[in-house]
Each structure stands twice: as C-alpha cells, then as structure tokens.
Design a protein around this motif. Structure first.
Motif, mmCIF file in Angstrom:
data_model
loop_
_atom_site.group_PDB
_atom_site.id
_atom_site.type_symbol
_atom_site.label_atom_id
_atom_site.label_comp_id
_atom_site.label_asym_id
_atom_site.label_seq_id
_atom_site.Cartn_x
_atom_site.Cartn_y
_atom_site.Cartn_z
ATOM 1 N N ARG A 464 0.950 -1.428 -0.026
ATOM 2 C CA ARG A 464 -0.178 0.133 0.050
ATOM 3 C C ARG A 464 0.746 1.292 -0.004
ATOM 4 N NH1 ARG A 464 -4.253 0.217 4.669
ATOM 5 N NH2 ARG A 464 -2.710 -0.909 5.949
ATOM 6 N N PRO A 465 1.095 1.877 -1.192
ATOM 7 C CA PRO A 465 1.678 3.022 -1.013
ATOM 8 C C PRO A 465 1.075 4.006 -0.135
ATOM 9 C CG PRO A 465 1.453 2.313 -3.144
ATOM 10 C CD PRO A 465 0.649 1.324 -2.466
ATOM 11 N N LEU A 466 2.028 5.141 0.087
ATOM 12 C CA LEU A 466 1.664 6.126 1.260
ATOM 13 C C LEU A 466 0.915 7.327 0.523
ATOM 14 C CD1 LEU A 466 4.399 6.055 3.867
ATOM 15 C CD2 LEU A 466 2.221 4.347 3.871
ATOM 16 N N ALA A 467 -0.362 7.328 0.506
ATOM 17 C CA ALA A 467 -0.863 8.446 -0.203
ATOM 18 C C ALA A 467 -0.931 9.725 0.482
ATOM 19 C CB ALA A 467 -2.571 7.975 -0.414
ATOM 20 N N ARG A 468 -0.911 10.843 -0.595
ATOM 21 C CA ARG A 468 -0.581 12.220 0.213
ATOM 22 C C ARG A 468 -2.151 12.954 0.379
ATOM 23 N NH1 ARG A 468 4.122 14.821 -1.873
ATOM 24 N NH2 ARG A 468 3.446 16.565 -2.168
ATOM 25 N N ALA A 469 -2.315 13.386 1.163
ATOM 26 C CA ALA A 469 -3.465 14.376 1.441
ATOM 27 C C ALA A 469 -3.289 15.680 0.946
ATOM 28 C CB ALA A 469 -3.998 14.117 2.817
ATOM 29 N N GLY A 490 4.941 6.968 -3.257
ATOM 30 C CA GLY A 490 4.454 6.485 -2.056
ATOM 31 C C GLY A 490 5.278 5.335 -1.218
ATOM 32 N N GLN A 491 6.307 5.027 -1.838
ATOM 33 C CA GLN A 491 7.170 3.847 -1.183
ATOM 34 C C GLN A 491 8.269 4.882 -0.167
ATOM 35 O OE1 GLN A 491 6.339 0.981 -1.348
ATOM 36 N NE2 GLN A 491 5.052 0.784 -3.209
ATOM 37 N N PRO A 492 8.233 4.611 0.906
ATOM 38 C CA PRO A 492 9.203 5.310 1.844
ATOM 39 C C PRO A 492 10.576 5.128 1.870
ATOM 40 C CG PRO A 492 7.925 3.604 3.021
ATOM 41 C CD PRO A 492 7.354 3.530 1.539
ATOM 42 N N VAL A 493 11.373 5.968 2.276
ATOM 43 C CA VAL A 493 12.809 5.751 2.305
ATOM 44 C C VAL A 493 13.437 6.288 3.612
ATOM 45 C CG1 VAL A 493 15.198 6.473 1.605
ATOM 46 C CG2 VAL A 493 13.119 6.132 -0.198
ATOM 47 N N VAL A 494 14.101 5.158 4.330
ATOM 48 C CA VAL A 494 14.716 5.465 5.577
ATOM 49 C C VAL A 494 15.943 6.137 5.493
ATOM 50 C CG1 VAL A 494 15.074 4.773 7.991
ATOM 51 C CG2 VAL A 494 13.327 3.808 6.883
ATOM 52 N N PHE A 495 16.124 7.325 5.968
ATOM 53 C CA PHE A 495 17.491 7.921 5.649
ATOM 54 C C PHE A 495 18.450 7.504 6.675
ATOM 55 C CE2 PHE A 495 16.159 12.356 3.781
ATOM 56 C CZ PHE A 495 16.081 11.813 2.669
#
Length: 541
Positions: A464-469, A490-495
C-alpha cells in the motif's frame, strides 16, 4: 505564523511564513541559541533545530518565545561566477518565461542573487534573486546525472551543482568555478548571506575563473609512520579485495550544516565503539566499514584488530598457511604478512573493523568519515571507497590504553534476509500531509528492504503506497538521519548517515535515535515494521 513541529526524538522543525522570516529566525537562534541546541539547518520556510534529547521540551518553549532578528543587512561578501549559457534546458526555460535564450542569460546576469541557505550537497547554495521573472518548475522526471558545475533554476531559486549528482533543476549553463575546495578556508564558495553575480564566461577576465576541479585520486601509497612495527615494518593494511564496499568511517562530522555538510559516520555507531573498545582505542577512532563481507586485507607489521557489527565469519590466514578464527568483539593480534579474510554477512549487513592505534590518515573537516553522497572523506582518498591496491597506514601499537572486556553481542540481535525487524518511530514533521489510511499502512504493514538501499537510505516497498492528502511541492527543509521520507510514488525511504542535508519530499515519521544502529544493519530482503515510540515528544503547536 510560527509552528513547532516534531522532526525526531532529538530535533524540532520551526515553520514560519516565508524565506525572510526563516532567515531572521535563523539569525536570532545563531545569536542566542537556547540551552541544549546542538545545530541549526535553515531552509526556505523552516529552521531545523537539533538538540540534546533531554532538553527537547525546554527548547520547544524557547522556540515559541524567541523573537525574530532585525531585518538582515546586505552581506559584505560578494563573488562572481563565470557561466557558459548553453544548458540543456535553456530553450525550454526561455519558452516558459516568454523570453529568448539570450534574454534569459542576460537577466540571469543582471539580477543580484543572494545565498538564502545551503543544503543538498556540500557547496550547494540556494540563491534567491531580485528579478521576479525567474519562477521555473522543476523537471517532472529528475535526471540521474547532472554534471558538476551545472548552473540551474528551480522555482525562484538558482544554484550551481558542486559535483555530479542526480537532480531535477532546469539546466541553463555551466561553470568551471570550484564551488567546494578543501584547500580553501572555508571550503564552500557560497555561504549563507553571500551575494552572487553571474557573468558571461566568454567575456570574463581569466583571473576571475576559479581553480579547475581535481581528477580522480590515485591509489593510496604506504608511507612511513613513527611507530614500532614487526621487524621495523611500518604497520599498514593493504586492500587485496574490498568486498562490495569498504569505507573509512568514524563517528562523523557534526555541526557542519552551515557548509552544507551532513554528519555521515558509521552506519552502526555502536559496533564501531565496540570494536574500538576491544583494541583499546577511544570510541571515536576511525576504522573500516565493510558492506556485506567478502573482503581480503593483507596486514603489514604487527598490531591488534577487532571485528564487530554484522555476523560474518572471519579468519587470519598466516604467512605459513595456518588459519586462526577471528571472534567478533574480541582483540586479535596479527603479524607481518597475515591476511584478514571475511565471509559474507549472515546477519546484519555492515561489519566494523578497528585497529589498535587507529588509521594514520588526514581528516577532512575534523573527521575521517566517508560521506558517499557528498564525496567527502580522508584527504588521501578524496571521498571515495577503498579499492584493491590501496594501502592504509596504521598508527601502530603505542599511545593507546589497555584493551577492555570483549563485546558480546546478543544472539540474533541483527536481522537476516527474510526476517522482520521492528523500528520505533515518532510521527512528523509532515504526517499531516498524508491521508489517514497512509498512517495505518505505515504502522500496520510490513515493508521490504530492497536491493537499491545504500548508505543514503533504506528503500522500502510495500503493498500500500503512502497516499498524500496535501498535493504540490514541499519547500526544501532540513532532514534527520532516520527520517522516513516519502517520494511521489508513495514507497518510503529511511534516511541513513549519508542522506542529503535538506530535502523536498515530506517526512512522515522518524526512527528514534536508539534504533538508528539497527536500521543501519538491515539487509536487502529483510522486512521492516514501524511502531510508534512510547517517548512523549509532543505534537505540533
């Protein structure tokens, strides 16, 4: 308007109305920093305030009360940058602005530009000008490679790329000016507040041109050091096979944000401390960070080493053919001609190797850490990874304290591919930019670490890609190690430690400081679950 947002369990993000307010707030904080503030990262409409975690609540109160500094005066420092106006996007920029390419070049030179803030890469300045015509959208698809010296536009900013890197700005020209030069003090040509004028390179006097960029550093050569070694041989490490990636790392170079430089440093700082403790070094001494394993290092002279971090089998192969296992976290003596050979990591992904006395290399900006994104590292290496044929001199056996008790890692403490690891996070600063179901997905789903991960960040994939509001672009703002940034897909990256100082994608959450070492050890194929931390760091005010 002023909002205090949680950026992590050790940083706050102060948001104000506009660039002028951000500049004045940064000036006020520099002049009278609240107790506990460690570093400031100014940006377009924000100032990231890094502080001692225990001081976070009182720093928040101080940030609510501090008054903006008086309107900033014009800077005394002015630089000229000669430009060849032949950029790939010049015609498109001209069409967008309703000008001819020649008119774009002329107005770019006529405008007075000022460095509002720095970031993205060492030496990169965000320049704001006084000609309102310059308002240019970024490219829909960023280029994978923008050459060093490219002169570009994005939004109402102009900038010059100090080194080759990815980028989505519109290229209008190029320069030979050295934006970043370690032989200069300060090394960054463009500092906040500096006035910049662009001039036509074809008309510029040769004396205005800056130094040419340097070529690729040559392999490290062994050099004499005044330390005892086996049979008078100067102690050193010769790289026979570097494995997937072999880097010099220490605990990093904090408090260099004003130069556009991130802290970098070992991805597993605890492992570096443990390896140093085992050989009797101070905890911040530099060692070698090995990605994945598969290295072969020939040891010159006599000394003591220790291995910590990822689970790799390692052995000393003696010159007479004997093989001696190297246990993790314990000091191991080596002799002239021994070779340290490592297998591949079965748990975790980064092993740290420390040598008693440390590495006899030249620091850059007070550190030997290798920042793979910025291209900064020991002076002898010019910011690159170690490769076959390099010889790294060691300081040797004298001048260090006695070795302490060996480090004993907890069994199965590090993840293996296919296993799930839990990272604790705090929400913010931009969790309100995301739909409610995005927060449910972030905290409820498992995310796979992909093979595209590196020291810049762990690139995750989920169902589930993270959808923007909130649509649109986020003005660039300071980012933290551990920040969970969400690009448009929508696919996260942890720095991780080599992340850019500022970024333009919203950060939905940040990994707590206590879990950063674990994050640095997550291998491709492992799965990640995020869990809200129990730490009460507060919500936006």
């Amino acid at each position: 308007m002023r909002r205090i947002l949680t950026a992590s369990d050790r940083a706050l993000l102060v948001e104000v109305d506009d660039l002028e307010s951000a500049v004045r707030l940064h000036a006020a904080l520099e002049a009278a920093p609240p107790v506990g503030v460690v570093e400031l990262v100014p940006a377009e409409r924000t100032v990231l305030v890094r502080c001692e975690p225990r001081r976070l609540p009182e720093v928040r109160i101080a940030l609510e009360r501090i008054a903006l500094a008086a309107r900033t005066a014009a800077a005394d420092r002015c630089v000229e940058i000669p430009v060849h106006y032949d950029g790939e996007d010049l015609d498109e920029v001209a069409e967008h602005l309703g000008l001819s390419p020649a008119e774009v070049a002329a107005r770019h030179q006529t405008a007075t530009w000022r460095v509002a803030f720095t970031g993205f890469a060492p030496g990169f300045g965000y320049l704001v000008g006084d000609d309102p015509v310059f308002d240019v959208p970024r490219r829909a698809s960023p280029r994978a490679r923008v050459p060093a010296g490219a002169v570009a536009l994005a939004g109402r900013y102009s900038g010059v790329y100090p080194r080759e890197s990815p980028g989505g700005w519109r290229l209008i020209g190029r320069t030979d000016a050295a934006l970043w030069d370690l032989d200069r003090d300060p090394p960054a040509l463009l500092l906040p507040g500096t006035t910049v004028r662009f001039v036509d390179a074809s008309r510029a006097h040769p004396a205005t041109a800056a130094d040419r960029r340097r070529g690729r550093p040559a392999p490290l050569e062994a050099r004499a050091v005044d330390m005892p070694g086996d049979r008078g041989i100067a102690p050193a490490v010769e790289v026979i096979e570097p494995g997937l990636q072999l880097l010099v790392q220490d605990l990093g170079r904090p408090a260099r944000a004003h130069l556009g430089v991130s802290a970098s440093g070992a991805a597993d700082r605890g492992a570096l401390r443990a390896a140093n403790a085992a050989v009797g070094n101070g905890h911040g001494e530099a060692g070698l960070e090995l990605l994945g394993g598969g290295a072969r290092l020939r040891l010159r002279g006599a000394g003591v080493l220790a291995l910590a971090g990822a689970g790799v089998d390692a052995a000393l192969v003696h010159a007479d053919g004997g093989v001696e296992p190297v246990p993790r976290g314990a000091p191991t003596a080596f002799r002239e001609g021994d070779e340290l050979v490592t297998g591949f990591a079965t748990r975790g992904v980064r092993a740290l190797v420390a040598f008693r006395g440390g590495l006899a290399l030249t620091p850059v900006l007070g550190s030997l850490a290798t920042d793979t994104l910025a291209g900064i590292g020991p002076r002898e290496l010019g910011g690159r990874a170690l490769r076959a044929g390099d010889v790294v001199p060691l300081r040797g056996l004298s001048g260090v304290r006695e070795a302490v008790a060996p480090w004993s890692p907890a069994p199965c403490a590090l993840p293996a591919p296919g296993e799930t690891v839990e990272l604790r996070v705090v929400l913010g600063p931009r969790d309100d930019w995301f739909a409610a179901d995005a927060l449910d997905a972030l905290l409820g789903d498992e995310w796979a670490a992909t093979s595209r991960s590196d020291r810049v960040g762990i690139r995750l994939e989920g169902s589930r890609p993270l959808a923007r509001a909130v649509p649109g672009e986020l003005p660039s703002e300071g980012t933290e190690t551990g920040a969970v940034q969400v690009p448009p897909h929508g696919q996260p990256v942890v720095f991780l430690p080599d992340h850019p100082l500022t970024g333009g994608y919203p950060v939905i959450a940040s990994v707590v400081a206590a879990d950063l070492d674990l994050a640095g050890q997550i291998p491709p194929g492992a799965r990640v679950r995020f869990r809200l931390s129990g730490a009460d760091v507060g919500r936006p005010s």
